[in-house]
Design a protein around this motif. Structure first.
Motif, short mmCIF file in Angstrom:
data_model
loop_
_atom_site.label_atom_id
_atom_site.label_comp_id
_atom_site.label_asym_id
_atom_site.label_seq_id
_atom_site.Cartn_x
_atom_site.Cartn_y
_atom_site.Cartn_z
N LYS A 1 0.80 -1.22 0.00
CA LYS A 1 0.00 0.00 0.00
C LYS A 1 0.83 1.27 0.00
O LYS A 1 1.88 1.34 0.65
CB LYS A 1 -0.91 0.03 1.24
CG LYS A 1 -1.81 -1.17 1.41
CD LYS A 1 -2.91 -1.22 0.38
CE LYS A 1 -3.90 -2.35 0.68
NZ LYS A 1 -4.88 -2.51 -0.41
N ARG B 1 -5.10 19.36 -8.31
CA ARG B 1 -4.48 18.18 -8.91
C ARG B 1 -4.78 18.08 -10.41
O ARG B 1 -3.93 17.71 -11.20
CB ARG B 1 -4.91 16.93 -8.15
CG ARG B 1 -4.43 17.05 -6.68
CD ARG B 1 -4.56 15.79 -5.90
NE ARG B 1 -5.94 15.38 -5.72
CZ ARG B 1 -6.28 14.14 -5.41
NH1 ARG B 1 -5.36 13.21 -5.29
NH2 ARG B 1 -7.54 13.82 -5.23
N GLY C 1 -1.94 9.81 -6.78
CA GLY C 1 -0.72 8.99 -6.70
C GLY C 1 -0.89 7.64 -7.36
O GLY C 1 -0.16 7.26 -8.28
N SER C 2 -1.92 6.91 -6.93
CA SER C 2 -2.09 5.54 -7.41
C SER C 2 -2.44 5.48 -8.90
O SER C 2 -2.36 4.41 -9.50
CB SER C 2 -3.17 4.83 -6.58
OG SER C 2 -4.38 5.54 -6.65
N SER D 1 -8.28 10.27 0.47
CA SER D 1 -6.97 9.74 0.80
C SER D 1 -5.95 10.85 1.08
O SER D 1 -5.09 10.69 1.96
CB SER D 1 -6.48 8.81 -0.30
OG SER D 1 -6.56 9.44 -1.55
N MET E 1 -4.06 10.79 4.54
CA MET E 1 -2.60 10.58 4.59
C MET E 1 -1.91 11.68 5.37
O MET E 1 -0.98 11.43 6.14
CB MET E 1 -2.03 10.54 3.17
CG MET E 1 -2.34 9.26 2.42
SD MET E 1 -1.50 9.28 0.81
CE MET E 1 -2.59 8.17 -0.09
N ALA F 1 -8.77 2.64 0.86
CA ALA F 1 -9.36 3.61 1.77
C ALA F 1 -10.89 3.62 1.65
O ALA F 1 -11.51 4.61 1.26
CB ALA F 1 -8.79 5.00 1.50
O1 PMV Z 1 -4.02 7.55 -5.08
P1 PMV Z 1 -4.68 8.00 -3.84
O2 PMV Z 1 -4.21 9.33 -3.42
O3 PMV Z 1 -6.18 7.94 -3.95
O4 PMV Z 1 -4.28 6.99 -2.66
C1 PMV Z 1 -4.56 5.62 -2.67
C2 PMV Z 1 -4.26 4.99 -1.38
C3 PMV Z 1 -4.67 3.53 -1.22
O5 PMV Z 1 -5.61 3.17 -2.18
C4 PMV Z 1 -5.30 3.33 0.14
C5 PMV Z 1 -3.46 2.61 -1.30
C6 PMV Z 1 -2.87 2.40 -2.67
O6 PMV Z 1 -1.67 2.13 -2.75
O7 PMV Z 1 -3.61 2.45 -3.68
#
Ligand code: PMV
Length: 349
Positions: free
Chosen positions: A20, A77, A157-158, A209, A213, A304
């Motif tokens: 994760k 973003r 990010g993901s 998220s 975070m 999340a």
């Molecule tokens: O990409 P974000 O900012 O939505 O963060 C994703 C965080 C998790 O889904 C909880 C973990 C992950 O690595 O995708």
């Protein structure tokens, strides 16, 4: 006056994190505290489809998500992605000695329409699929060359991990240019791997998220320990498990990662509670099932949100589907549960 409209449509699937990502070292640039690994689903199931268009006649950048117009100006973003795309496009056009028409196109406004075929913002990686599709489409619209995962990362990010299929690693890096995603193994590497998705709730989560975070980085001591002492070992171990098709090693890391993510969330002050009672029932069921056989045949992971992603192998998939169906009304059309069984190995078109 009539103006020509240029248009591109792309879709991108969601990805499920096995190691994760939780916590950023730079919030503005979306640089993560640790590297992560995920499996990108095939295109047929949970995906975002995004159309981007540009025309001399457009007066401002506009975005529609599932048909609803969104605020563009205050979406930092989205702005970061558009700015990056335009700056790359300009640089590459200059290098190519592009003509005036091409330069004009880069200065035009952009309209974006994106559609998810699944609940948005319920911990089902909707932003990952959305930004991956968006950045890919914009890359095509402006014929951009180079690694676009860096730009998708700025959106969510993901999202950088949804730019490719199979198991994909997002290498944390230290800055803008070295925080990128790379395919670890292609989709056909593990043909027996199967994924079940249980949509426990379609509700939008209260804390996104990014905010979550930030609170974790500021208040959770478990997160610091996780980043320095736990993740590095698990990254190495899960890669070996994937390469060797070692399901029980893979499954154990997968479940422990999910548990630690949610432990960090609980250790955050005030706590982030993403899993609900049904999620916890799923966790118990998986362990009971594995205990019954005395071997690890099924694994859960939660991002999340309360919705479950389950991994199993082809020979067990029918039995797992039956048990999920009996216990949770999986595939029964119940309005709270929507189950999907996905073959992880189907290649992306
Ligand atoms: O990409 P974000 O900012 O939505 O963060 C994703 C965080 C998790 O889904 C909880 C973990 C992950 O690595 O995708």
């Amino acid at each position: 006056e009539e103006h020509e409209i240029e248009m591109v449509t792309c879709s991108a699937p969601v990805n499920i994190a096995v190691i994760k990502y939780w916590g950023k070292s730079c919030e503005k640039k979306n640089i993560p505290l640790n590297s992560s690994i995920s499996l990108t689903l095939n295109q047929d199931h949970l995906k975002a489809t995004t159309t981007v268009a540009t025309s001399k006649g457009f007066e401002s950048d506009k975005v529609w998500l599932n048909g609803v117009k969104q605020d563009v100006v205050n979406n930092a973003r989205l702005q970061a992605c558009l700015n990056e795309i335009r700056s790359w496009a300009r640089k590459q056009a200059a290098r190519r000695k592009a003509d005036a028409k091409e330069l004009l196109k880069i200065s035009q406004k952009i309209h974006i329409a994106s559609q998810n075929n699944f609940p948005t913002a319920a911990g089902l990686a909707s932003s990952a699929a959305g930004y991956a599709a968006l950045v890919f489409a914009l890359g095509q619209l402006f014929s951009i060359e180079g690694d676009l995962t860096r730009i998708a990362r700025r959106g969510s990010g993901s999202a950088c991990r949804s730019m490719d299929g199979g198991f994909v690693e997002w290498i944390a890096g230290t800055d803008e240019d070295d925080s990128i995603a790379k395919q670890f193994v292609p989709e056909m590497h593990w043909p027996e791997l199967r994924v079940f998705i249980i949509v426990v709730s379609k509700k939008k989560k209260d804390i996104g998220s990014t905010g979550g975070m930030k609170n974790s980085v500021e208040t959770s001591s478990l997160l610091q320990y996780r980043v320095s002492d736990v993740v590095p070992h698990r990254l190495t171990a899960v890669k070996t498990a994937i390469l060797e098709h070692d399901f029980s090693a893979f499954a154990e890391i997968c479940m422990k990662e999910s548990n630690q993510l949610h432990a960090v969330c609980q250790d955050t002050y005030p706590p982030l509670l993403y899993m609900n009672d049904t999620s916890k029932e799923i966790v118990k069921l998986v362990h009971k099932y594995n205990d019954f056989y005395g071997s690890t045949r099924l694994a859960y992971t939660f991002d999340a949100g309360p919705n479950a992603f389950l991994f199993t192998l082809d020979p067990f998939a029918n039995e797992v589907a039956t048990i999920l169906n009996e216990t949770f009304g999986f595939n029964s059309g119940d309005k709270f549960f929507r189950g999907l069984s996905v073959k992880a190995n189907e290649p992306l078109p």
